[in-house]
Design a protein around this motif. Structure first.
Motif, PDB file in Angstrom:
ATOM      1  N   LEU A  12       0.826  -1.210   0.000  1.00  0.00           N
ATOM      2  CA  LEU A  12       0.000   0.000   0.000  1.00  0.00           C
ATOM      3  C   LEU A  12       0.860   1.260   0.000  1.00  0.00           C
ATOM      4  O   LEU A  12       0.523   2.252  -0.655  1.00  0.00           O
ATOM      5  CB  LEU A  12      -0.935  -0.011   1.210  1.00  0.00           C
ATOM      6  N   PHE A  13       1.968   1.212   0.720  1.00  0.00           N
ATOM      7  CA  PHE A  13       2.879   2.367   0.738  1.00  0.00           C
ATOM      8  C   PHE A  13       3.439   2.629  -0.661  1.00  0.00           C
ATOM      9  O   PHE A  13       3.493   3.778  -1.110  1.00  0.00           O
ATOM     10  CB  PHE A  13       4.019   2.107   1.720  1.00  0.00           C
ATOM     11  N   LEU A  14       3.829   1.572  -1.352  1.00  0.00           N
ATOM     12  CA  LEU A  14       4.387   1.707  -2.698  1.00  0.00           C
ATOM     13  C   LEU A  14       3.387   2.317  -3.670  1.00  0.00           C
ATOM     14  O   LEU A  14       3.780   2.937  -4.668  1.00  0.00           O
ATOM     15  CB  LEU A  14       4.828   0.337  -3.227  1.00  0.00           C
ATOM     16  N   ASN A  15       2.104   2.160  -3.379  1.00  0.00           N
ATOM     17  CA  ASN A  15       1.063   2.628  -4.293  1.00  0.00           C
ATOM     18  C   ASN A  15       0.432   3.952  -3.907  1.00  0.00           C
ATOM     19  O   ASN A  15      -0.204   4.602  -4.747  1.00  0.00           O
ATOM     20  CB  ASN A  15      -0.041   1.571  -4.408  1.00  0.00           C
ATOM     21  N   THR A  16       0.573   4.358  -2.657  1.00  0.00           N
ATOM     22  CA  THR A  16      -0.133   5.565  -2.202  1.00  0.00           C
ATOM     23  C   THR A  16       0.776   6.741  -1.871  1.00  0.00           C
ATOM     24  O   THR A  16       0.289   7.862  -1.713  1.00  0.00           O
ATOM     25  CB  THR A  16      -0.971   5.252  -0.945  1.00  0.00           C
TER      26      THR A  16
ATOM     27  N   ALA B 184      -0.803  15.286  -9.959  1.00  0.00           N
ATOM     28  CA  ALA B 184      -0.190  14.657  -8.795  1.00  0.00           C
ATOM     29  C   ALA B 184       0.252  13.239  -9.120  1.00  0.00           C
ATOM     30  O   ALA B 184      -0.424  12.523  -9.862  1.00  0.00           O
ATOM     31  CB  ALA B 184      -1.165  14.646  -7.627  1.00  0.00           C
ATOM     32  N   VAL B 185       1.400  12.873  -8.577  1.00  0.00           N
ATOM     33  CA  VAL B 185       1.958  11.539  -8.806  1.00  0.00           C
ATOM     34  C   VAL B 185       1.891  10.751  -7.495  1.00  0.00           C
ATOM     35  O   VAL B 185       2.424  11.189  -6.479  1.00  0.00           O
ATOM     36  CB  VAL B 185       3.428  11.628  -9.279  1.00  0.00           C
TER      37      VAL B 185
ATOM     38  N   GLU C 204       5.159   3.130  -9.262  1.00  0.00           N
ATOM     39  CA  GLU C 204       4.951   2.810 -10.679  1.00  0.00           C
ATOM     40  C   GLU C 204       4.584   4.065 -11.459  1.00  0.00           C
ATOM     41  O   GLU C 204       5.109   4.313 -12.547  1.00  0.00           O
ATOM     42  CB  GLU C 204       3.856   1.754 -10.821  1.00  0.00           C
ATOM     43  N   HIS C 205       3.706   4.859 -10.889  1.00  0.00           N
ATOM     44  CA  HIS C 205       3.311   6.120 -11.519  1.00  0.00           C
ATOM     45  C   HIS C 205       4.511   7.053 -11.642  1.00  0.00           C
ATOM     46  O   HIS C 205       4.709   7.704 -12.680  1.00  0.00           O
ATOM     47  CB  HIS C 205       2.209   6.776 -10.701  1.00  0.00           C
ATOM     48  N   ALA C 206       5.336   7.119 -10.601  1.00  0.00           N
ATOM     49  CA  ALA C 206       6.511   7.996 -10.617  1.00  0.00           C
ATOM     50  C   ALA C 206       7.525   7.542 -11.667  1.00  0.00           C
ATOM     51  O   ALA C 206       8.116   8.363 -12.379  1.00  0.00           O
ATOM     52  CB  ALA C 206       7.160   8.021  -9.238  1.00  0.00           C
ATOM     53  N   ALA C 207       7.745   6.240 -11.758  1.00  0.00           N
ATOM     54  CA  ALA C 207       8.695   5.704 -12.741  1.00  0.00           C
ATOM     55  C   ALA C 207       8.275   6.080 -14.161  1.00  0.00           C
ATOM     56  O   ALA C 207       9.105   6.464 -14.999  1.00  0.00           O
ATOM     57  CB  ALA C 207       8.807   4.194 -12.595  1.00  0.00           C
ATOM     58  N   LYS C 208       6.976   5.992 -14.431  1.00  0.00           N
ATOM     59  CA  LYS C 208       6.468   6.331 -15.766  1.00  0.00           C
ATOM     60  C   LYS C 208       6.489   7.834 -16.001  1.00  0.00           C
ATOM     61  O   LYS C 208       6.828   8.304 -17.083  1.00  0.00           O
ATOM     62  CB  LYS C 208       5.046   5.788 -15.932  1.00  0.00           C
ATOM     63  N   ALA C 209       6.118   8.606 -14.959  1.00  0.00           N
ATOM     64  CA  ALA C 209       6.029  10.056 -15.105  1.00  0.00           C
ATOM     65  C   ALA C 209       7.390  10.706 -15.298  1.00  0.00           C
ATOM     66  O   ALA C 209       7.534  11.637 -16.094  1.00  0.00           O
ATOM     67  CB  ALA C 209       5.330  10.648 -13.882  1.00  0.00           C
TER      68      ALA C 209
ATOM     69  N   VAL D 212       8.828   0.442 -12.863  1.00  0.00           N
ATOM     70  CA  VAL D 212       9.692   0.587 -11.696  1.00  0.00           C
ATOM     71  C   VAL D 212      10.784  -0.479 -11.671  1.00  0.00           C
ATOM     72  O   VAL D 212      11.921  -0.222 -11.246  1.00  0.00           O
ATOM     73  CB  VAL D 212       8.852   0.552 -10.392  1.00  0.00           C
ATOM     74  N   GLY D 213      10.482  -1.684 -12.147  1.00  0.00           N
ATOM     75  CA  GLY D 213      11.477  -2.755 -12.155  1.00  0.00           C
ATOM     76  C   GLY D 213      12.590  -2.544 -13.159  1.00  0.00           C
ATOM     77  O   GLY D 213      13.634  -3.193 -13.070  1.00  0.00           O
ATOM     78  N   ASN D 214      12.388  -1.611 -14.106  1.00  0.00           N
ATOM     79  CA  ASN D 214      13.397  -1.353 -15.143  1.00  0.00           C
ATOM     80  C   ASN D 214      14.247  -0.115 -14.866  1.00  0.00           C
ATOM     81  O   ASN D 214      15.108   0.245 -15.681  1.00  0.00           O
ATOM     82  CB  ASN D 214      12.712  -1.192 -16.502  1.00  0.00           C
ATOM     83  N   LEU D 215      14.001   0.530 -13.742  1.00  0.00           N
ATOM     84  CA  LEU D 215      14.778   1.726 -13.404  1.00  0.00           C
ATOM     85  C   LEU D 215      16.224   1.354 -13.080  1.00  0.00           C
ATOM     86  O   LEU D 215      16.495   0.294 -12.512  1.00  0.00           O
ATOM     87  CB  LEU D 215      14.161   2.426 -12.184  1.00  0.00           C
ATOM     88  N   THR D 216      17.151   2.254 -13.415  1.00  0.00           N
ATOM     89  CA  THR D 216      18.527   2.069 -12.959  1.00  0.00           C
ATOM     90  C   THR D 216      18.573   2.362 -11.472  1.00  0.00           C
ATOM     91  O   THR D 216      17.623   2.927 -10.904  1.00  0.00           O
ATOM     92  CB  THR D 216      19.485   3.016 -13.699  1.00  0.00           C
TER      93      THR D 216
END
Length: 272
Positions: A128-132, A142-143, A147-152, A158-162
């Protein structure tokens, strides 16, 4: 006077009972609504704990809640943990329409300790923390969530971030506007660098509120409550005050020394 003291004692006792009953009611109410709240929230998640690799998970917990899997919703002992655990963060999101410091902080702490920690598993809490979690704004929107932050910010999952990209998002959690990836790139880069030192073990948080791992420049400090640093303006005032005290003490010492010399001279002359 005795009657007044007796009245005051009874009044304090009544107020104490009212406060205890109020918080007891809030805890019971939270217990009743928690299963429904959590069931609904978990249906809408886009990121699960399993979506993070072990390094990403360890890095997040090292910065946000070092003792997460060991504490019972509240942690006021671990250096660098701050006053709000992941459990308390979720409590703020799901149990408050508006959050103001004071009684709300006590209520948040009690619900985190006696409701969320007992009724929600650690992995569900983390999910829930990862999503909220609020992570600033991108293109005026607002982000929320990793997952939303990685895309934005990086147009990736998120799994493909360096590692650096992932840590730059972690760096925003404490103050999204002050450490924004796009709007405040220098501040974000500096915090990311400090986070790397914490994760590698090159820096050990010194106390509970050592959240920024050193001092911050004046621009980054704006809008932040002083935690692990002393804002420059306060530090300058303290140094100026200490310098003034030093000068005055020196003058006082010289005056006392002169007084002693004068007194000694006077005694010697009067004794002759």
């Amino acid at each position: 006077m005795k009657k007044f003291r007796k009245f005051l004692s009874r009044l304090c006792l009544i107020l104490l009972v009212i406060i205890v009953l109020y918080f007891a009611f809030e805890i019971i109410k939270a217990c009743l609504v928690t299963p429904r709240i959590m069931e609904k929230a978990l249906k809408n998640v886009t990121t699960k704990v399993s979506d993070l690799n072990q390094w990403q998970l360890n890095a997040l917990l090292a910065i946000e809640d070092p003792n997460f899997y060991e504490h019972k919703g509240v942690d006021l002992r671990t250096p660098g943990a701050g006053l709000t655990t992941i459990t308390q963060s979720l409590t703020k999101v799901f149990y408050f329409n508006q959050f103001k410091l004071g009684l709300a902080k006590i209520k948040q702490t009690l619900i985190a300790r006696y409701v969320v920690d007992k009724l929600v598993t650690k992995d569900d809490q983390l999910t829930l923390f990862l999503n909220t979690i609020y992570l600033g704004e991108a293109k005026g929107k607002a982000v929320f969530g990793f997952e939303h932050a990685a895309k934005a910010y990086y147009n990736k999952r998120v799994g493909n971030l360096t590692e650096d990209e992932y840590l730059s998002i972690v760096a925003m959690i404490i103050a999204p506007h002050n450490f924004h990836i796009v709007d405040c790139p220098d501040a974000n880069a500096e915090r990311t660098k400090r986070i790397k030192k914490v994760i590698s073990g090159d820096y050990q948080p010194k106390h509970l509120m050592d959240l920024y791992y050193g001092e911050l420049d004046e621009e980054t400090q704006k809008g932040l409550p002083p935690a692990s640093y002393v804002p420059s303006s306060i530090k300058a005032w303290c140094l100026k005050s200490l310098q003034s005290i030093k000068v005055k003490l020196k003058m006082l010492f010289q005056w006392l020394l002169q007084l002693l010399v004068t007194g000694k001279y006077y005694l010697e002359n009067t004794s002759r």
